[in-house]
Write a protein that holds these residues in place. Structure first.
Motif, PDB file in Angstrom:
ATOM      1  N   THR A 252       0.830  -1.206   0.000  1.00  0.00           N
ATOM      2  CA  THR A 252       0.000   0.000   0.000  1.00  0.00           C
ATOM      3  C   THR A 252       0.868   1.262   0.000  1.00  0.00           C
ATOM      4  O   THR A 252       0.587   2.223  -0.727  1.00  0.00           O
ATOM      5  CB  THR A 252      -0.930   0.013   1.229  1.00  0.00           C
ATOM      6  OG1 THR A 252      -1.741  -1.170   1.217  1.00  0.00           O
ATOM      7  CG2 THR A 252      -1.843   1.233   1.227  1.00  0.00           C
ATOM      8  N   LYS A 253       1.935   1.250   0.791  1.00  0.00           N
ATOM      9  CA  LYS A 253       2.856   2.392   0.820  1.00  0.00           C
ATOM     10  C   LYS A 253       3.550   2.558  -0.534  1.00  0.00           C
ATOM     11  O   LYS A 253       3.729   3.693  -1.016  1.00  0.00           O
ATOM     12  CB  LYS A 253       3.897   2.205   1.926  1.00  0.00           C
ATOM     13  CG  LYS A 253       3.339   2.341   3.334  1.00  0.00           C
ATOM     14  CD  LYS A 253       4.428   2.126   4.370  1.00  0.00           C
ATOM     15  CE  LYS A 253       3.882   2.285   5.789  1.00  0.00           C
ATOM     16  NZ  LYS A 253       4.941   2.031   6.812  1.00  0.00           N
ATOM     17  N   ALA A 254       3.931   1.437  -1.139  1.00  0.00           N
ATOM     18  CA  ALA A 254       4.568   1.500  -2.463  1.00  0.00           C
ATOM     19  C   ALA A 254       3.597   2.066  -3.501  1.00  0.00           C
ATOM     20  O   ALA A 254       3.999   2.832  -4.389  1.00  0.00           O
ATOM     21  CB  ALA A 254       5.051   0.113  -2.881  1.00  0.00           C
ATOM     22  N   ALA A 255       2.313   1.707  -3.379  1.00  0.00           N
ATOM     23  CA  ALA A 255       1.307   2.239  -4.297  1.00  0.00           C
ATOM     24  C   ALA A 255       1.155   3.747  -4.116  1.00  0.00           C
ATOM     25  O   ALA A 255       1.026   4.494  -5.092  1.00  0.00           O
ATOM     26  CB  ALA A 255      -0.029   1.535  -4.068  1.00  0.00           C
ATOM     27  N   ASP A 256       1.186   4.218  -2.868  1.00  0.00           N
ATOM     28  CA  ASP A 256       1.116   5.666  -2.603  1.00  0.00           C
ATOM     29  C   ASP A 256       2.283   6.397  -3.249  1.00  0.00           C
ATOM     30  O   ASP A 256       2.105   7.456  -3.878  1.00  0.00           O
ATOM     31  CB  ASP A 256       1.116   5.927  -1.090  1.00  0.00           C
ATOM     32  CG  ASP A 256      -0.247   5.676  -0.459  1.00  0.00           C
ATOM     33  OD1 ASP A 256      -1.260   5.882  -1.152  1.00  0.00           O
ATOM     34  OD2 ASP A 256      -0.299   5.285   0.718  1.00  0.00           O
ATOM     35  N   ASP A 257       3.493   5.827  -3.083  1.00  0.00           N
ATOM     36  CA  ASP A 257       4.678   6.449  -3.683  1.00  0.00           C
ATOM     37  C   ASP A 257       4.570   6.469  -5.209  1.00  0.00           C
ATOM     38  O   ASP A 257       4.931   7.469  -5.853  1.00  0.00           O
ATOM     39  CB  ASP A 257       5.939   5.688  -3.264  1.00  0.00           C
ATOM     40  CG  ASP A 257       6.234   5.819  -1.769  1.00  0.00           C
ATOM     41  OD1 ASP A 257       5.715   6.784  -1.156  1.00  0.00           O
ATOM     42  OD2 ASP A 257       6.959   4.961  -1.230  1.00  0.00           O
TER      43      ASP A 257
END
Length: 290
Positions: A252-257
C-alpha cells in the motif's frame, strides 16, 4: 515521455491496486488478532503438559516406542507453509531452510522423505523434483485440533512401523507482528522431557495417579506430540497473517509512492503540453502579423 492519457490510466490502475492491498491488510489484521490470541492461549497449556510429563518420567520404569532412538538411516522432513501467497518471504524462508537441511542429510548418506503441510510447500517440492510422501492441504487459515490429530496419527504409525527413524518439522515460529523465525524441530524420537525449574522429589511423590503412572505416561506422550504439532500449526498461522499484514502494508505504501510519482509526471507532461500549445498560438499570431 508517455502521453497524458496513458499516465492517467496508470494512476487509475495503481489506485485500484492500492484499494485491494489496503483491504487485504485489514482482513489479515483481523485474522492475525485471532491467530495471535489462540497461540498465546495454547503456549501455557503446552508448557504445563511438559511439566506433567517431566514429573511422570521420574516415576515410570518402562519406556515408550516414541522415545526409542534408532540408527539415523531414514529421516522424514515435514515442511509447514501456507496455502496462499502474498505474504512476503513467509513460505520462501521455510522452503530454503528445508532444502538446505535435505541437502546436508543427503550428503551424509541419509535417505530423506518429505511431507508437506500447505499448498505452497507441496507445489514447490514437486517443482524441485520431490514427491511428497504425504500432503495435508487446505489447513492454512482454519486450523483445528483435528488437523493436528490426523497429522500426528500418520507420523506415529509410520515411525512405529519403522518407515523412518526420525521426524523433523520445519515451520515459522511466531515472535511478533514483525518477526517470524524459521524453526527446525525434531518431533520423533521424543527427547527426554525436562522442565526449566526442577521440582523436589517430595512434591512429585505427593501426587496420586489413577490408573497408574505408566498408563498415564503412555497416553500423554502421543497427546504431547499432538500438542506440539497443533502448536506449530498455530505458530505458523499467526506468522502467516502477520507476514501478510506487513506485506500488504508495504504494498500500500509503495502504491502511494507510485501514485505520487505518476501524478508529478502527469503534471509535468500537462505543463509541457500547455506550454507547447501556447508557443504554437504565439507563433501563429506572429505569423499573421507578418
Amino acid at each position: 515521455m508517455p502521453g497524458l492519457k496513458e499516465i492517467r490510466k496508470r494512476i487509475s490502475s495503481v489506485k485500484s491496486t492500492k484499494q485491494i492491498t489496503k483491504a487485504m491488510k485489514m482482513v489479515a489484521a483481523a485474522k492475525f488478532r485471532k491467530a495471535q490470541a489462540r497461540i498465546l492461549e495454547l503456549r501455557p497449556y503446552a508448557d504445563k503438559m511438559n511439566s506433567v510429563l517431566a514429573s511422570l518420567a521420574t516415576t515410570v520404569e518402562i519406556g515408550h516406542p516414541l522415545l526409542e532412538v534408532r540408527l539415523r538411516k531414514r529421516v522424514e522432513v515435514i515442511v509447514l507453509t501456507g496455502d496462499k501467497g502474498l505474504c512476503g518471504a513467509f513460505n520462501t524462508n521455510v522452503m530454503k531452510a528445508a532444502f538446505k537441511l535435505i541437502k546436508e542429510m543427503q550428503s551424509e548418506g541419509i535417505e530423506v522423505s518429505v511431507s508437506a503441510i500447505g499448498k505452497k510447500g507441496n507445489d514447490l517440492l514437486k517443482r524441485r523434483g520431490f514427491t511428497p510422501r504425504q500432503s495435508w492441504l487446505g489447513i492454512s487459515g482454519r486450523v483445528s485440533y483435528l488437523n493436528a490429530k490426523e497429522i500426528t496419527a500418520n507420523i506415529i504409525e509410520n515411525y512405529i512401523n519403522e518407515t523412518f527413524d526420525e521426524v523433523i518439522l520445519i515451520y515459522n515460529e511466531f515472535k511478533s507482528a514483525l518477526v517470524q523465525k524459521v524453526s527446525i524441530v525434531k518431533l520423533l524420537p521424543l527427547a527426554p522431557v525436562k522442565t526449566e525449574v526442577s521440582e523436589p522429589q517430595e512434591t512429585i511423590a505427593a501426587f496420586i495417579y489413577e490408573p497408574s503412572q505408566q498408563a498415564i505416561f503412555d497416553n500423554l506422550l502421543p497427546k504431547n506430540l499432538e500438542i506440539q504439532v497443533f502448536r506449530a500449526l498455530l505458530e505458523s498461522q499467526a506468522s502467516e497473517e502477520a507476514a501478510r499484514m506487513t506485506s500488504m502494508e508495504n504494498a500500500t505504501k509503495a502504491a502511494d509512492d507510485m501514485i505520487d510519482n505518476l501524478t508529478l509526471q502527469y503534471n509535468k507532461a500537462r505543463q509541457a503540453s500547455i506550454t507547447k500549445e501556447l508557443m504554437d498560438i504565439v507563433g501563429g499570431v506572429e505569423a499573421l502579423k507578418q
